[in-house]
Write an enzyme that holds these catalytic residues in place. Structure first.
Site, mmCIF file in Angstrom:
data_model
loop_
_atom_site.group_PDB
_atom_site.id
_atom_site.type_symbol
_atom_site.label_atom_id
_atom_site.label_comp_id
_atom_site.label_asym_id
_atom_site.label_seq_id
_atom_site.Cartn_x
_atom_site.Cartn_y
_atom_site.Cartn_z
ATOM 1 N N ASP A 151 0.934 -9.803 -5.087
ATOM 2 C CA ASP A 151 2.143 -8.986 -4.913
ATOM 3 C C ASP A 151 1.970 -7.620 -5.588
ATOM 4 O O ASP A 151 2.879 -7.118 -6.256
ATOM 5 C CB ASP A 151 3.380 -9.706 -5.439
ATOM 6 N N LEU B 228 0.816 -1.225 0.000
ATOM 7 C CA LEU B 228 0.000 0.000 0.000
ATOM 8 C C LEU B 228 0.846 1.270 0.000
ATOM 9 O O LEU B 228 0.322 2.367 -0.204
ATOM 10 C CB LEU B 228 -0.952 -0.005 1.197
ATOM 11 N N PHE C 57 11.618 -2.806 -9.035
ATOM 12 C CA PHE C 57 10.907 -4.056 -9.266
ATOM 13 C C PHE C 57 9.430 -3.896 -8.909
ATOM 14 O O PHE C 57 9.083 -3.203 -7.952
ATOM 15 C CB PHE C 57 11.489 -5.170 -8.388
#
Length: 427
Positions: A304, A62, A322
């Site tokens: 994810d 988040l 990433f």
């Protein structure tokens, strides 16, 4: 407040869609029946769509506090609701890290203020995610930490992981691991395979993941701890986890939609929308993940969800961070590419996005039984559309699936009987 869902379809364990109506009162499911004759304060017409238990995602980011330009609690949970998720678990790589009771309590207060779905917070294993000094696992667990992880970085020393597992086992908590041995990552940014060679990019060997899982399952056995592996990506990892389960070790594991649907050959150019950690692996790895999901080696699916700023992701593999977003695309992608292609059936998909994660972590959600929380998702299995990242509720637009045509979209999401998302609505 009494609500009735009418004209709904529910899924049986034999993968049949049957007619049902659902009576909801005081945030609970009171009755599921072919027809309900009681009076209600409101009626919601499901329009002959599937009604599923609310989806559960135990692995999302988040970003708040500290990374609000990427995502906030408000936008991230709105994204979850739009994707049909009613319970999500937030990773602790924020600033500050929830590594003490005060910070965790402040985070929980913020969830109550801003979240539109249920958020369960992870706490970190080590202070500041630095891998050095362990947090007070007992205190954090008693404060309501969902589980413990240094997600984003692997725990590099065996003793640090062993002691954390012992402390977690003593209070009934789970240790959740991003598995990566930094000594054999070699600065990689994509899988060490044909694509890394073609694009002249440093590769991440599969061994960097699997060797740490192999270490950890033996530590978990010694500590008698529930050990959960994040985002499994390699065939060797699947093999290690399968063997550990056969040995009776308390290991569970998740797989992400992108690793099931994509592999390294889908990376055609230096496009960081395909950069995630672990990276997209080989076709044989992808097949092993699917087989692992089907046979129960990999227990369930987790997205994810990892939002980043557009400018960050424009920098190419070498410089971009990433991660990709996943909450709003997960179900339609999986339904289109697994169910419609007969890789698994609809019941199996729903099970691995609801009941299985709930069972693994002992959560009282993921079911449509009478008396359960009225966490429900209505899914239009006929709706087909192209994924448009600019229509995401998430601040993150970083997806490799932009423009893909998919089928099966959540059209209404309800948490504790309250509508938190409705298609073409600001609910």
């Amino acid at each position: 407040m009494r609500t009735i869902l009418t004209n709904a379809k529910r899924l049986t364990s034999s993968n049949e869609l049957i007619d049902c109506e659902i009576l909801i009162e005081d945030g609970k499911i009171r009755k599921v029946a072919p027809e309900i004759t009681e009076q209600a304060d409101q009626t919601i017409d499901a329009k002959n769509n599937l009604v599923s238990p609310g989806l559960i995602d135990v692995h999302i980011h988040l970003r708040e506090p500290g990374g609000e330009y990427k995502e906030t609690i408000a936008t991230g949970t709105q994204s979850a609701a739009k994707g049909g998720f009613t319970t999500v678990c937030s990773m602790p790589n924020t600033n500050p890290v929830p590594d003490n009771v005060d910070t965790l309590e402040q985070l929980q207060h913020k969830f109550k203020e801003d979240a539109v779905v249920r958020v369960l917070p992870y706490a970190s294993i080590t202070k500041g995610l630095k891998g050095e000094e362990r947090t007070n696992i007992k205190e954090l667990f008693e404060q309501g930490a969902f589980a413990f992880t240094d997600d984003g970085v692997g725990i590099q020393t065996a003793n640090q992981m062993l002691q954390a597992m012992k402390e977690a086992a003593a209070c009934g908590a789970a240790i959740v691991a991003h598995c990566e041995d930094n000594s054999i990552v070699y600065g990689g940014v994509t899988h060490d395979g044909e694509v890394s060679k073609r694009l002249n990019l440093p590769g991440i060997p599969s061994l960097s993941e699997s060797v740490q899982i192999a270490r950890d399952v033996l530590l978990a056995e010694a500590a008698d701890c529930h050990y959960h592996v994040c985002h499994v990506s390699t065939k060797e990892s699947v093999r290690v986890i399968r063997d550990a389960k056969k040995a009776g070790i308390k290991v569970t594991a998740e797989v992400s939609p992108h690793h099931l649907i994509l592999n390294e050959t889908d990376i055609l150019e230096n496009d960081a929308h395909f950069k995630m950690n672990p990276p997209l692996r080989g076709t044989d790895d992808q097949q092993a993940l699917i087989e692992g999901l089907l046979d129960g080696t990999l227990d369930f699916i987790a997205t994810d969800h990892a939002p980043h700023g557009e400018e960050e992701k424009a920098n190419g593999f070498l410089e971009a961070p990433f991660g990709i977003v996943g909450l709003e695309t997960a179900f339609p992608l999986l339904y289109t590419h697994l169910v419609q292609k007969d890789v698994l059936n609809l019941y199996e998909l729903i099970d691995r996005m609801t009941k299985k994660p709930a069972d693994v972590f002992g959560l009282p959600y993921g079911t449509m039984e009478e008396g359960a929380a009225a966490d429900l998702t209505i899914i239009d299995l006929e709706k087909t559309a192209k994924i448009d990242r600019y229509q995401f509720a998430s601040k993150g637009k970083n997806t490799p699936f932009h423009g893909w045509e998919v089928t099966g979209f959540p059209v209404l999401t309800m948490v504790n009987g309250k509508v938190v998302f409705k298609e073409d609505s600001d609910a």
